[in-house]
Scaffold this motif. Sequence first.
Motif, PDB file in Angstrom:
ATOM      1  N   LEU A 248     -50.200 -22.216   4.485  1.00 51.76           N
ATOM      2  CA  LEU A 248     -49.489 -23.068   3.577  1.00 51.76           C
ATOM      3  C   LEU A 248     -48.228 -23.796   4.057  1.00 51.76           C
ATOM      4  N   GLN A 249     -47.493 -22.974   4.575  1.00 54.72           N
ATOM      5  CA  GLN A 249     -46.488 -23.926   5.295  1.00 54.72           C
ATOM      6  C   GLN A 249     -46.671 -24.860   6.212  1.00 54.72           C
ATOM      7  N   VAL A 252     -47.745 -27.968   4.709  1.00 49.41           N
ATOM      8  CA  VAL A 252     -46.596 -28.725   3.894  1.00 49.41           C
ATOM      9  C   VAL A 252     -45.843 -29.413   5.013  1.00 49.41           C
ATOM     10  N   VAL A 270     -48.732 -16.309  -1.825  1.00 45.37           N
ATOM     11  CA  VAL A 270     -48.344 -17.705  -2.260  1.00 45.37           C
ATOM     12  C   VAL A 270     -47.016 -17.778  -2.868  1.00 45.37           C
ATOM     13  N   ASP A 271     -46.549 -16.708  -3.116  1.00 43.52           N
ATOM     14  CA  ASP A 271     -44.847 -16.532  -3.613  1.00 43.52           C
ATOM     15  C   ASP A 271     -44.338 -15.202  -2.968  1.00 43.52           C
ATOM     16  N   MET A 319     -45.161 -21.566  -2.945  1.00 47.02           N
ATOM     17  CA  MET A 319     -45.949 -22.537  -3.014  1.00 47.02           C
ATOM     18  C   MET A 319     -46.575 -22.970  -4.426  1.00 47.02           C
ATOM     19  N   ARG A 322     -43.980 -25.536  -5.025  1.00 49.09           N
ATOM     20  CA  ARG A 322     -44.280 -26.732  -4.385  1.00 49.09           C
ATOM     21  C   ARG A 322     -45.691 -27.377  -4.416  1.00 49.09           C
ATOM     22  N   LEU A 326     -48.904 -30.371  -1.941  1.00 50.14           N
ATOM     23  CA  LEU A 326     -50.132 -29.984  -1.273  1.00 50.14           C
ATOM     24  C   LEU A 326     -51.292 -31.118  -1.522  1.00 50.14           C
ATOM     25  N   LEU A 349     -51.324 -20.922  -8.680  1.00 52.98           N
ATOM     26  CA  LEU A 349     -51.349 -22.026  -7.930  1.00 52.98           C
ATOM     27  C   LEU A 349     -52.617 -22.734  -8.245  1.00 52.98           C
TER      28      LEU A 349
END
Length: 396
Positions: A248-249, A252, A270-271, A319, A322, A326, A349
């Motif tokens: 995920l990082q 983005v 995810v978090d 995420m 954020r 995405l 998410l």
Amino acid sequence: MKSLRHAVAIAVPALLAVGAAVAAVTAGAVFATARRVVMPSIRRNDTQILAVDTGAQTIELTRTPDTELPGRYGLFTSGTYDYVKLGAVLSADAAKVRRKLLTQIEPGAQVDRDAAFSGWYYVTPGELHLPWESVSIGSPAGPCPAWFFPASVESPTASADTWVIQVHGRGTTRSECLRAVPVFHGMGLPTLVVSYRNDGEAPRSRGGSYALGASEWRDVDAAIEYALRHGAARVVLMGWSMGGAIALQTAVSSEHRSQIAALVLDSPVVDWRTVLRFQAREQGLREPLPALAMGVLENGFTARLSGAEEAIAFDRLDMVARASELEAPILILHSDEDGFVPADASHALAAARPDLVTMPSFSVARHTKLWNYDQSGWTKAIVEWMTAHGLGASGS
């Protein structure tokens, strides 16, 4: 009055000393908790081998939420064997589980009592009986070893310009990813299974600590560059557990984000705040200790005291917060009974980006063991979703 002043003179320093001692103990617990978050972990034994029947080729293990579930798994052992494969549950009671052995254990073999239950199943790429080669990816951390599985030359639907890049989770190595390789191979897609800094295979950074995805994504970005240089036009990132956070990082942060066609996430982080609070509760750690530990990691000075190389920006690793950044479609495979990384943030998410995120329902299976528990359902979910997004033909 004199006796009162004397008592106060004795009591106040004593109370201050007690307060200082409590503060020191609390600070020690906070820093120890923070250190456990960022330092690479050693595999922990979580079950015991109670008996091995070499005639019937069965094994008895202490019963745990993992060992009691049906499916195919692995077991890290010591003695004659380092790792054995396990099959169906044959019987169980409140204390133990008897399973079929899929690795032949010879009479007279030494099998030590302590063991670690695993979802890896495959340990080496040769076990897949597919063509593969070892390659090296030059990353900012140094040369990172990877396994490359080319698309089948016999497949008329091979799509050699779409590569799958798999990223393993925390405290594991590339072997964790091998279960998914045959699925993508069957769809005619090449697969690159990568390592990243401080995972025990790739180079060690200066401090040797995890950044929870904040630094590791650069090694995955280097893998994307490698794929693009070797014939890929686009890539699909698959991340397992912390590998999901890294993927995920990357999605983005990478300069190649336009070449990231999709993400497939298995039991992803995810978090991190959600995960660390859950794990703290499971370990009996009460607030405010988890919050204080995360606060320590967010400050550059105290983060370094805890073993981190730099401050951990938990906001940037969230995420769900954020989600608007995405762009690529995402398939999330996450059991509601994961038991280690709760599915709450994955659901959040999916709710935040229903236009991008597909999250089929899974339950019962434990962390990163969906393939083990329900190989058919797990495989079907990936194949149908990938095919619907034009990312490979339906495989066998």
